[in-house]
Design a protein around this motif. Structure first.
Motif, PDB file in Angstrom:
ATOM      1  N   ALA A   1      86.629 -38.145  25.592  1.00  0.00           N
ATOM      2  CA  ALA A   1      86.919 -39.512  25.230  1.00  0.00           C
ATOM      3  C   ALA A   1      87.031 -39.640  23.698  1.00  0.00           C
ATOM      4  O   ALA A   1      87.831 -40.521  23.041  1.00  0.00           O
ATOM      5  N   ARG A   2      86.401 -38.698  23.032  1.00  0.00           N
ATOM      6  CA  ARG A   2      86.408 -38.857  21.517  1.00  0.00           C
ATOM      7  C   ARG A   2      87.357 -37.806  21.196  1.00  0.00           C
ATOM      8  O   ARG A   2      86.987 -36.495  20.848  1.00  0.00           O
ATOM      9  N   THR A   3      88.449 -38.393  20.910  1.00  0.00           N
ATOM     10  CA  THR A   3      89.711 -37.359  20.301  1.00  0.00           C
ATOM     11  C   THR A   3      89.818 -37.460  18.988  1.00  0.00           C
ATOM     12  O   THR A   3      90.416 -36.325  18.482  1.00  0.00           O
ATOM     13  N   ASP A   4      88.940 -38.037  18.155  1.00  0.00           N
ATOM     14  CA  ASP A   4      89.007 -38.260  16.854  1.00  0.00           C
ATOM     15  C   ASP A   4      87.843 -39.192  16.312  1.00  0.00           C
ATOM     16  O   ASP A   4      87.244 -39.779  17.048  1.00  0.00           O
ATOM     17  N   ASP A   5      87.700 -39.257  14.995  1.00  0.00           N
ATOM     18  CA  ASP A   5      86.505 -39.792  14.317  1.00  0.00           C
ATOM     19  C   ASP A   5      86.798 -41.183  13.967  1.00  0.00           C
ATOM     20  O   ASP A   5      85.897 -41.931  13.515  1.00  0.00           O
ATOM     21  N   GLU A   6      87.999 -41.700  14.151  1.00  0.00           N
ATOM     22  CA  GLU A   6      88.536 -43.296  13.584  1.00  0.00           C
ATOM     23  C   GLU A   6      88.058 -44.154  14.348  1.00  0.00           C
ATOM     24  O   GLU A   6      87.719 -44.012  15.782  1.00  0.00           O
ATOM     25  N   ILE A   7      87.170 -45.277  13.820  1.00  0.00           N
ATOM     26  CA  ILE A   7      86.570 -46.164  14.650  1.00  0.00           C
ATOM     27  C   ILE A   7      87.596 -47.347  14.973  1.00  0.00           C
ATOM     28  O   ILE A   7      88.267 -47.921  13.780  1.00  0.00           O
ATOM     29  N   VAL A   8      87.836 -47.495  16.020  1.00  0.00           N
ATOM     30  CA  VAL A   8      89.053 -48.544  16.214  1.00  0.00           C
ATOM     31  C   VAL A   8      88.493 -49.839  16.839  1.00  0.00           C
ATOM     32  O   VAL A   8      87.085 -49.870  17.661  1.00  0.00           O
ATOM     33  N   GLY A   9      89.061 -51.127  16.680  1.00  0.00           N
ATOM     34  CA  GLY A   9      88.367 -52.516  16.936  1.00  0.00           C
ATOM     35  C   GLY A   9      89.322 -52.967  17.769  1.00  0.00           C
ATOM     36  O   GLY A   9      90.583 -53.120  17.413  1.00  0.00           O
ATOM     37  N   TYR A  10      88.758 -53.755  19.034  1.00  0.00           N
ATOM     38  CA  TYR A  10      89.689 -54.448  19.715  1.00  0.00           C
ATOM     39  C   TYR A  10      89.896 -55.695  19.426  1.00  0.00           C
ATOM     40  O   TYR A  10      91.143 -56.384  20.054  1.00  0.00           O
ATOM     41  N   GLN A  11      89.273 -56.445  18.334  1.00  0.00           N
ATOM     42  CA  GLN A  11      89.338 -57.724  18.024  1.00  0.00           C
ATOM     43  C   GLN A  11      90.633 -57.768  16.962  1.00  0.00           C
ATOM     44  O   GLN A  11      89.965 -58.253  15.818  1.00  0.00           O
ATOM     45  N   GLY A  12      91.445 -57.428  17.237  1.00  0.00           N
ATOM     46  CA  GLY A  12      92.545 -57.701  15.978  1.00  0.00           C
ATOM     47  C   GLY A  12      94.027 -57.754  17.001  1.00  0.00           C
ATOM     48  O   GLY A  12      94.003 -57.867  17.915  1.00  0.00           O
ATOM     49  N   GLU A  13      95.040 -57.643  15.920  1.00  0.00           N
ATOM     50  CA  GLU A  13      96.332 -57.987  16.611  1.00  0.00           C
ATOM     51  C   GLU A  13      96.792 -56.861  17.168  1.00  0.00           C
ATOM     52  O   GLU A  13      97.752 -56.808  18.046  1.00  0.00           O
ATOM     53  N   TYR A  14      96.514 -55.634  16.771  1.00  0.00           N
ATOM     54  CA  TYR A  14      97.076 -54.391  17.317  1.00  0.00           C
ATOM     55  C   TYR A  14      95.990 -53.424  17.428  1.00  0.00           C
ATOM     56  O   TYR A  14      94.714 -53.410  16.765  1.00  0.00           O
ATOM     57  N   LEU A  15      95.843 -52.450  18.305  1.00  0.00           N
ATOM     58  CA  LEU A  15      94.966 -51.616  18.662  1.00  0.00           C
ATOM     59  C   LEU A  15      95.452 -50.039  18.879  1.00  0.00           C
ATOM     60  O   LEU A  15      96.558 -49.892  19.800  1.00  0.00           O
ATOM     61  N   ARG A  16      95.191 -48.910  18.310  1.00  0.00           N
ATOM     62  CA  ARG A  16      95.299 -47.838  18.678  1.00  0.00           C
ATOM     63  C   ARG A  16      94.436 -47.366  19.731  1.00  0.00           C
ATOM     64  O   ARG A  16      93.416 -47.156  19.497  1.00  0.00           O
ATOM     65  N   PHE A  17      94.998 -47.021  21.126  1.00  0.00           N
ATOM     66  CA  PHE A  17      94.235 -46.714  21.957  1.00  0.00           C
ATOM     67  C   PHE A  17      94.021 -45.257  22.527  1.00  0.00           C
ATOM     68  O   PHE A  17      95.267 -44.834  22.653  1.00  0.00           O
ATOM     69  N   LYS A  18      93.096 -44.684  22.564  1.00  0.00           N
ATOM     70  CA  LYS A  18      92.824 -43.406  22.845  1.00  0.00           C
ATOM     71  C   LYS A  18      92.844 -42.973  24.332  1.00  0.00           C
ATOM     72  O   LYS A  18      92.484 -43.656  25.245  1.00  0.00           O
TER      73      LYS A  18
END
Length: 347
Positions: A106-123
């Motif tokens: 599940a952890r493909t990289d260390d970037e913290i992504v947040g879903y509460q925004g206009e766009y999301l990078r989904f791994k």
């Protein structure tokens, strides 16, 4: 893009951050339609758990696929999708066993992504995203809310019921009257429970639990709660217990209200490392649960149940906000003024 950011305990605000792009071949970038605040977000919001400051937040959303990486073939730009908080790869041992919440990749990289925004990078977008038929405009406001719960809270409630092995005719106790506990009531009924005892002290949550299928309400806590459940079950205890809180008292009570040989399905995020397992031993009680298998359950049963109108978990959203008022969304949940706060991001 505008996104919610954790500033410090007690403070979340919308900030302008760079719009995400595809970084890995397994990524997808989503335009978020709706997101929400989770009860587990309150742990770091209240300063109980540590979280890196100035990081985007949130882990539940529905949206539209905008771009995909070269290895993503199961979804394409324009697809309407549920974005689970799990990012299962679909091919490791855990995913193949149905436990995508424990995906080994599940952890493909260390970037913290947040879903509460206009766009999301989904791994791990190829397998983990759950495609919804049609477009958001094809669904009512209430249906969109139902679909949003499948990103986490409904699947987590179902995980509690599934790991507790709830079956037709069972008597089930649900510990916790937050959104997960309320979805646990839905899940217990969906799996055929005949009697569902909801542990709740709040009138609005009691009413919703009853609407979802609870047959009994227990407002007591601790030993008084145990006595009340035992009285309701003629001293036998419950066939299955859904522990949806995570506190020491909740887990202890869950074990005490279970009949001999029952299973406790634990999905409340643990707040203490220590646990006395002796009571499990003396009553042959099983303890299971953990991180929900969101994509697995969505595909197996939950998406179909929502699309057919068999369940309406979106009713757990009792207040709505936009991104500019995300601080109010957190405050409402922190003060128990909302069972779950909805964030309407785009149409």
């Amino acid at each position: 893009m505008k996104t919610a950011v954790f500033v410090e305990p007690g403070k979340v605000e919308a900030q302008e951050l760079p719009k995400p792009t595809v970084k890995n071949s397994t990524d997808a970038v989503l335009k978020i339609v709706r997101a929400c605040v989770c009860g587990s977000d309150l742990w770091w919001y209240r300063g109980i758990n540590d979280r890196q400051k100035k990081t985007p937040v949130g882990h539940e959303a529905i949206g539209i696929v905008e771009t995909v990486g070269s290895d993503v073939t199961n979804v394409q730009p324009g697809d309407f999708v549920i974005a689970p908080f799990t990012h299962g790869c679909g091919h490791c041992a855990a995913c193949l066993a149905g436990f995508d919440g424990d995906c080994e990749n599940a952890r493909t990289d260390d970037e913290i992504v947040g879903y509460q925004g206009e766009y999301l990078r989904f791994k791990n977008a190829d397998w983990a995203l759950v495609k919804v038929p049609g477009q958001p405009s094809d669904y009512s406001d209430a249906q969109l809310n139902d679909l949003l719960t499948l990103a986490d809270v409904m699947a987590t409630g179902y995980h509690a019921a599934a790991t507790a092995e709830v079956k037709d005719g069972d008597t089930v106790v649900v510990m916790g009257d937050g959104a997960v506990g309320l979805c646990g009531v839905i899940a217990a009924k969906l799996r055929g429970a005949k009697r569902i005892i909801a542990m709740s002290r709040h009138a609005d949550r009691q009413a919703l639990a009853t609407e979802f299928g609870a047959t009994d309400i227990v407002a007591e806590r601790g030993d008084d709660a145990v006595k009340r459940v035992m009285d309701l079950t003629d001293g036998a205890g419950a066939d299955a217990v859904l522990e949806c809180v995570g506190t020491a008292q909740s887990v202890e009570t869950a074990v005490k209200v279970a009949r001999a040989g029952a299973v406790v399905g634990r999905v409340g995020v643990p707040q203490k490392a220590e646990m006395n397992t002796n009571d499990l031993f003396w009553k042959n009680i099983g303890l299971r649960g953990g991180i929900a298998s969101v994509t697995t359950y969505d595909r197996a049963v939950l998406l179909d149940a929502v699309l057919k109108g068999e369940i309406h978990p979106g009713k757990v959203f009792t207040k709505r906000f936009d991104l500019d008022h995300v601080a109010d969304a957190y405050d409402a949940m922190d003060k128990r003024e909302a069972i779950k706060s909805l964030l309407v991001i785009s149409e």
